[in-house]
Design a protein around this motif. Structure first.
Motif, PDB file in Angstrom:
ATOM      1  N   ARG A 138      41.239 -15.821  43.047  1.00  0.00           N
ATOM      2  CA  ARG A 138      40.182 -15.106  43.770  1.00  0.00           C
ATOM      3  C   ARG A 138      40.281 -15.317  45.267  1.00  0.00           C
ATOM      4  O   ARG A 138      40.000 -14.399  46.051  1.00  0.00           O
ATOM      5  CB  ARG A 138      38.814 -15.550  43.237  1.00  0.00           C
ATOM      6  CG  ARG A 138      38.497 -14.964  41.866  1.00  0.00           C
ATOM      7  CD  ARG A 138      37.331 -15.659  41.206  1.00  0.00           C
ATOM      8  NE  ARG A 138      37.089 -15.121  39.867  1.00  0.00           N
ATOM      9  CZ  ARG A 138      36.393 -15.750  38.931  1.00  0.00           C
ATOM     10  NH1 ARG A 138      35.871 -16.961  39.171  1.00  0.00           N
ATOM     11  NH2 ARG A 138      36.227 -15.189  37.743  1.00  0.00           N
ATOM     12  N   ARG A 139      40.675 -16.524  45.679  1.00  0.00           N
ATOM     13  CA  ARG A 139      40.875 -16.762  47.110  1.00  0.00           C
ATOM     14  C   ARG A 139      42.005 -15.873  47.637  1.00  0.00           C
ATOM     15  O   ARG A 139      41.907 -15.291  48.710  1.00  0.00           O
ATOM     16  CB  ARG A 139      41.209 -18.233  47.372  1.00  0.00           C
ATOM     17  CG  ARG A 139      39.989 -19.134  47.505  1.00  0.00           C
ATOM     18  CD  ARG A 139      40.324 -20.408  48.238  1.00  0.00           C
ATOM     19  NE  ARG A 139      41.404 -21.140  47.607  1.00  0.00           N
ATOM     20  CZ  ARG A 139      41.248 -22.094  46.707  1.00  0.00           C
ATOM     21  NH1 ARG A 139      40.025 -22.436  46.327  1.00  0.00           N
ATOM     22  NH2 ARG A 139      42.283 -22.719  46.199  1.00  0.00           N
ATOM     23  N   ALA A 140      43.083 -15.800  46.868  1.00  0.00           N
ATOM     24  CA  ALA A 140      44.210 -14.959  47.278  1.00  0.00           C
ATOM     25  C   ALA A 140      43.818 -13.487  47.271  1.00  0.00           C
ATOM     26  O   ALA A 140      44.237 -12.709  48.136  1.00  0.00           O
ATOM     27  CB  ALA A 140      45.404 -15.194  46.360  1.00  0.00           C
ATOM     28  N   SER A 141      42.996 -13.089  46.302  1.00  0.00           N
ATOM     29  CA  SER A 141      42.574 -11.699  46.190  1.00  0.00           C
ATOM     30  C   SER A 141      41.734 -11.259  47.386  1.00  0.00           C
ATOM     31  O   SER A 141      41.731 -10.079  47.744  1.00  0.00           O
ATOM     32  CB  SER A 141      41.781 -11.499  44.899  1.00  0.00           C
ATOM     33  OG  SER A 141      41.273 -10.193  44.803  1.00  0.00           O
ATOM     34  N   ALA A 142      41.029 -12.203  47.997  1.00  0.00           N
ATOM     35  CA  ALA A 142      40.211 -11.873  49.167  1.00  0.00           C
ATOM     36  C   ALA A 142      41.085 -11.474  50.362  1.00  0.00           C
ATOM     37  O   ALA A 142      40.626 -10.779  51.270  1.00  0.00           O
ATOM     38  CB  ALA A 142      39.332 -13.060  49.544  1.00  0.00           C
ATOM     39  N   LYS A 143      42.353 -11.900  50.340  1.00  0.00           N
ATOM     40  CA  LYS A 143      43.269 -11.580  51.441  1.00  0.00           C
ATOM     41  C   LYS A 143      44.148 -10.379  51.116  1.00  0.00           C
ATOM     42  O   LYS A 143      44.469  -9.578  52.001  1.00  0.00           O
ATOM     43  CB  LYS A 143      44.154 -12.795  51.749  1.00  0.00           C
ATOM     44  CG  LYS A 143      43.368 -14.028  52.186  1.00  0.00           C
ATOM     45  CD  LYS A 143      44.304 -15.211  52.395  1.00  0.00           C
ATOM     46  CE  LYS A 143      43.521 -16.461  52.786  1.00  0.00           C
ATOM     47  NZ  LYS A 143      44.416 -17.639  52.957  1.00  0.00           N
ATOM     48  N   ALA A 144      44.562 -10.268  49.852  1.00  0.00           N
ATOM     49  CA  ALA A 144      45.430  -9.158  49.438  1.00  0.00           C
ATOM     50  C   ALA A 144      45.276  -8.953  47.939  1.00  0.00           C
ATOM     51  O   ALA A 144      45.035  -9.921  47.204  1.00  0.00           O
ATOM     52  CB  ALA A 144      46.894  -9.457  49.786  1.00  0.00           C
ATOM     53  N   PRO A 145      45.393  -7.714  47.449  1.00  0.00           N
ATOM     54  CA  PRO A 145      45.249  -7.451  46.012  1.00  0.00           C
ATOM     55  C   PRO A 145      46.252  -8.257  45.192  1.00  0.00           C
ATOM     56  O   PRO A 145      47.379  -8.501  45.623  1.00  0.00           O
ATOM     57  CB  PRO A 145      45.528  -5.947  45.896  1.00  0.00           C
ATOM     58  CG  PRO A 145      45.267  -5.396  47.253  1.00  0.00           C
ATOM     59  CD  PRO A 145      45.641  -6.471  48.217  1.00  0.00           C
ATOM     60  N   THR A 146      45.841  -8.676  44.022  1.00  0.00           N
ATOM     61  CA  THR A 146      46.704  -9.437  43.120  1.00  0.00           C
ATOM     62  C   THR A 146      47.874  -8.572  42.677  1.00  0.00           C
ATOM     63  O   THR A 146      47.702  -7.408  42.328  1.00  0.00           O
ATOM     64  CB  THR A 146      45.909  -9.901  41.892  1.00  0.00           C
ATOM     65  OG1 THR A 146      44.766 -10.637  42.327  1.00  0.00           O
ATOM     66  CG2 THR A 146      46.763 -10.792  40.992  1.00  0.00           C
ATOM     67  N   SER A 147      49.071  -9.140  42.682  1.00  0.00           N
ATOM     68  CA  SER A 147      50.266  -8.386  42.315  1.00  0.00           C
ATOM     69  C   SER A 147      50.514  -8.471  40.807  1.00  0.00           C
ATOM     70  O   SER A 147      50.028  -9.371  40.127  1.00  0.00           O
ATOM     71  CB  SER A 147      51.492  -8.916  43.056  1.00  0.00           C
ATOM     72  OG  SER A 147      51.811 -10.228  42.611  1.00  0.00           O
TER      73      SER A 147
END
Length: 313
Positions: A56-65
């Motif tokens: 979720r932290r990563a998703s806040a910066k860029a969509p999940t791959s």
């Protein structure tokens, strides 16, 4: 159905949502509900307090791959398989010894990577105090040759049968050592046009592009966003994907580059070694978006340390 939902999100009919992250949350929930309760208890804690928080932290910066989702799914299956094996041995995570882990890894080649994060987490949570998974040093692969690298640069500059987005991303890889996964996330705002000069920002400082590459990037900027049925003005990807509101996927670009004879890893290594041999560490770090430590590692591999170059920033 997923495509239609993304169209509705792009049109503003539905609220924004990271579709790949949502798909993984659904998958992990169903998967955990189907395994024995004592295993489900451990995996639920791991998913809730570690995996989903990271995602979720990563998703806040860029969509999940898609790659991230596939890796997390494989990890989930690997952990469940390890816990099941322990059950069959009459043990559990708390009573497992290093000998158990070593024997399991010897029997199941290739699972160490999938289990590494979970074992570390379990050890930190005192759920598996007797087992650890030492990190193996990564072995550098073989870099492409100098002549081969520049042959591929010429190919991407001249071959108009290759799609423009693949050519540009490939040239960013060959000339500046940029990771495909990072380049696909570039936005139009990362490119600056001043007169006849075109610059792109990978790190703290912008890089002025050579004329032939600059003309390709200018054409990309001027191309209409015609892949979308609906297009939200705040979505500003330089390389639009086929799914509304998302950039092109790294897998798609990597496959197209492979078809052109460019394997991403050896060619990126070749590019980084040439840059590290010719450019001071601090400059590489600032312009390519790398840490000074990573840039130093590349410099050491190239044989040029640049110790006499002052820290000018």
């Amino acid at each position: 159905m997923r495509y239609l939902r993304q169209v509705l999100i792009s049109a503003g009919t539905l609220p924004a949502q990271d579709m790949h992250l949502h798909a993984y949350e659904v998958y992990s929930s169903k998967f955990i509900s189907a395994i024995p309760p004592h295993q489900a208890s451990i995996l639920t804690r791991y998913q809730r307090w570690y995996v989903l928080r990271v995602m979720r932290r990563a998703s806040a910066k860029a969509p999940t791959s898609v790659n991230t989702v596939n890796r997390r799914r494989a990890e989930l299956r690997a952990i469940a398989a390890f816990l099941t094996w322990l059950d069959n041995q009459g043990h559990c995570l708390e009573t497992a010894t290093q000998a158990h882990l070593d024997r399991y890894l010897a029997m199941t080649a290739g699972t160490a990577t999938a289990l590494s994060t979970f074992i570390k987490w379990a050890h930190e949570q005192h759920l598996a105090s007797e087992i650890t998974l030492p990190r193996k040093p990564s072995m550098p692969g073989t870099a492409a040759g100098h002549e081969e690298l520049w042959d591929k640069v010429e190919l991407l500059l001249r071959d108009e049968s290759i799609s423009r987005d693949v050519r540009i991303i490939g040239l960013f890889l060959l000339l500046f050592g940029q990771r495909v996964a990072n380049t696909v996330r570039l936005k139009r705002s990362d490119v600056a046009v001043t007169g006849t000069k075109v610059s792109v920002i990978f790190g703290a400082d912008a890089i002025e592009l050579p004329p032939a590459l600059a003309s390709l990037v200018l054409a990309q900027l001027q191309s209409p966003t015609n892949r979308y049925i609906y297009h939200r003005t705040e979505i500003n990807w330089l390389f639009n994907g086929f799914v509304p509101g998302q950039h092109v996927t790294p897998n798609h670009i990597s496959m197209r580059l492979f078809e052109a004879g460019i394997k991403v890893r050896p060619f990126r290594q070749a590019a980084m070694l040439q840059l590290a041999a010719a450019v001071p560490v601090r400059v590489i770090a600032d312009t390519l978006g790398l840490s000074v430590y990573t840039a130093s590692q590349w410099a050491q591999r190239s044989g040029h340390i640049w110790n006499d170059y002052p820290a000018i920033r």
